[in-house]
Design a protein around this motif. Structure first.
Motif, short mmCIF file in Angstrom:
data_model
loop_
_atom_site.label_atom_id
_atom_site.label_comp_id
_atom_site.label_asym_id
_atom_site.label_seq_id
_atom_site.Cartn_x
_atom_site.Cartn_y
_atom_site.Cartn_z
N GLN A 21 -26.02 107.10 -8.46
CA GLN A 21 -26.05 107.46 -6.86
C GLN A 21 -26.79 108.24 -6.36
N ARG A 22 -27.30 108.06 -5.10
CA ARG A 22 -28.27 108.55 -4.52
C ARG A 22 -27.60 109.76 -3.60
N ARG A 61 -33.00 112.80 0.74
CA ARG A 61 -32.28 111.93 -0.10
C ARG A 61 -33.26 111.42 -1.24
N GLU A 93 -36.97 107.78 -2.18
CA GLU A 93 -35.96 107.35 -1.25
C GLU A 93 -36.17 105.71 -1.37
N LYS A 121 -34.84 101.20 -5.33
CA LYS A 121 -33.56 100.77 -4.98
C LYS A 121 -32.87 100.51 -6.60
N ASN A 125 -26.10 103.77 -2.59
CA ASN A 125 -26.27 104.82 -1.55
C ASN A 125 -25.33 105.56 -0.86
#
Length: 401
Positions: free
Chosen positions: A297-298, A307, A379, A382, A401
């Motif tokens: 998880q970011r 982030r 960021e 993905k 996210n």
């Protein structure tokens, strides 16, 4: 009678004339002999003169000229230094060797000084898998060292954990998709040429060190960021991954093993993770252990507000009855890679923002302990290939996210 006397006189005169002619011939022959001797002597003297220094003197300038004409070859050596003078990059294929019996190819990309740090040299390399089959071949880039090409003094890496790209497993590489790595070495500023020694690969002889300059590899900035995060505070980030409080020490890990899924850690993966239970599970230490990803998880970096941090939570389970005391999984050394660009990412801080190490010997059979680590990931990424030490790779893991 008179006639007889005349014949006698004429006969007596003929021998006299013959004697005169013979004496003349003898004289001429003697003169010719003397002349031949003089000519022979002159020829001998001329021969000696030609062998003497008087004849060699006018030739010696020509000899000197021929010696001077041999001076251009050193000019052929002058093109060698330019690649290390300003550009900082090595010529393609200039320093490349085969590794692991032609299963891989390792090439040096750049050997240059670090800007602002005269005693630091950054060594960049590319590893390309060549063979269809690969087993446990691993290159420890952090163990890269160097030595002086003239004095054989050795130079060690500055920080194998935070100032290198870590391990490169040949088994995890795909053919045609090379991976780049780096290590920072401590080399005196007066040294301009070194022998680069890469563990399990070989020695690259007489590699020129370029001065600090522009044109560094784009991967460098993302790999260098983890060293900046060592000063982050532990006030706000600790509540995000509660598993760290229960597994910081070996004793705590043993207690958490009795409760495989405590409520704090169970809530965290389910809150924002998109991983399904059992979707990403890999064996560790052969069949001795098992690692399952719970959440990728970011989150927001509390230090910068960006982030660019990914919190990886995992569950480590002991599968075998017999394990060794050295069967330890260094969670803080977990790394990741971009599946599209092969850019690699490392932990933010293996002490403050990771569980550290989990020992299988401190877990009961079939018991587990939860762990986590923060990775510095841009960021826009993905999905990730995640590499947990002593564990098979997790491929194409989505980042939530």
């Amino acid at each position: 009678m008179k006639t007889r006397n005349q014949n006698l006189e004429t006969s007596n005169g003929t021998p006299e004339s013959k004697r005169r002619g013979s004496s003349l011939n003898s004289f001429l022959a003697g003169g010719a002999t003397v002349l031949v001797l003089l000519l022979a002597g002159g020829a001998f003297l001329l021969y000696q003169a030609m062998k003497g220094d008087r004849v060699n003197e006018p030739v010696s300038p020509a000899v000197n000229n021929t010696v001077e004409t041999t001076s251009p070859p050193p000019l052929l050596e002058t093109p060698v230094p330019p690649p290390a003078v300003n550009t900082g990059g090595l010529r393609p294929g200039q320093f490349a060797v085969a590794a692991f019996g032609d299963k891989a190819r390792v090439e040096l990309l750049s050997v240059r000084r670090v800007p602002g740090k005269a005693e630091e040299v950054r060594v960049e390399m590319r590893v390309d898998r060549l063979a269809d089959e690969a087993a446990g071949e691993i290159i420890d880039v952090g163990a890269t060292s160097a030595r002086n090409s003239d004095t054989f003094d050795t130079y060690q890496p500055i920080d194998p954990l935070n100032r290198s790209s870590g391990l490169i497993s040949l088994f995890e590489l795909r053919r045609g998709q090379p991976v780049e790595g780096y290590a920072v070495l401590n080399v005196p500023p007066t040294v301009n040429v070194i022998d680069v020694v890469i563990e399990n690969v070989g020695v690259f002889k007489k590699v020129p060190i370029a001065p600090a300059g522009q044109g560094t590899n784009p991967q460098n900035s993302s790999l260098a960021n983890p060293s900046v995060g060592t000063s982050t505070t532990a006030t706000s980030p600790l509540p995000k991954p509660p598993v760290s409080a229960a597994s910081k020490t070996p004793a705590a890990q043993a207690t958490t093993a009795a409760t495989p899924s405590p409520s704090p850690t169970a809530a965290a993966p389910q809150a924002g993770a998109e991983l399904k239970p059992g979707e990403f599970v890999q064996q560790a230490y052969g069949t001795k252990g098992e690692v399952e990803l719970l959440s990728v998880q970011r989150i927001q970096d509390p230090e910068t507000g960006n982030r660019d941090v990914v919190n990886v939570q995992m569950r480590i389970r002991r599968s075998a009855d017999q394990v060794a005391a050295t069967d330890i999984i260094g969670v803080g050394e977990t790394a990741a890679r971009n599946p599209q660009t092969t850019e690699s990412y490392k932990a933010v801080d293996l002490v403050e923002h990771s569980t550290g190490s989990v020992s299988l010997s401190q877990l009961r059979p079939n018991a587990s302990a939860d762990a986590y680590v923060w990775l510095r990931v841009p960021e826009n990424v993905k999905s990730l290939d995640i590499f947990v030490p002593e564990t098979a790779a997790f491929k194409n893991v989505p980042v939530s996210n």
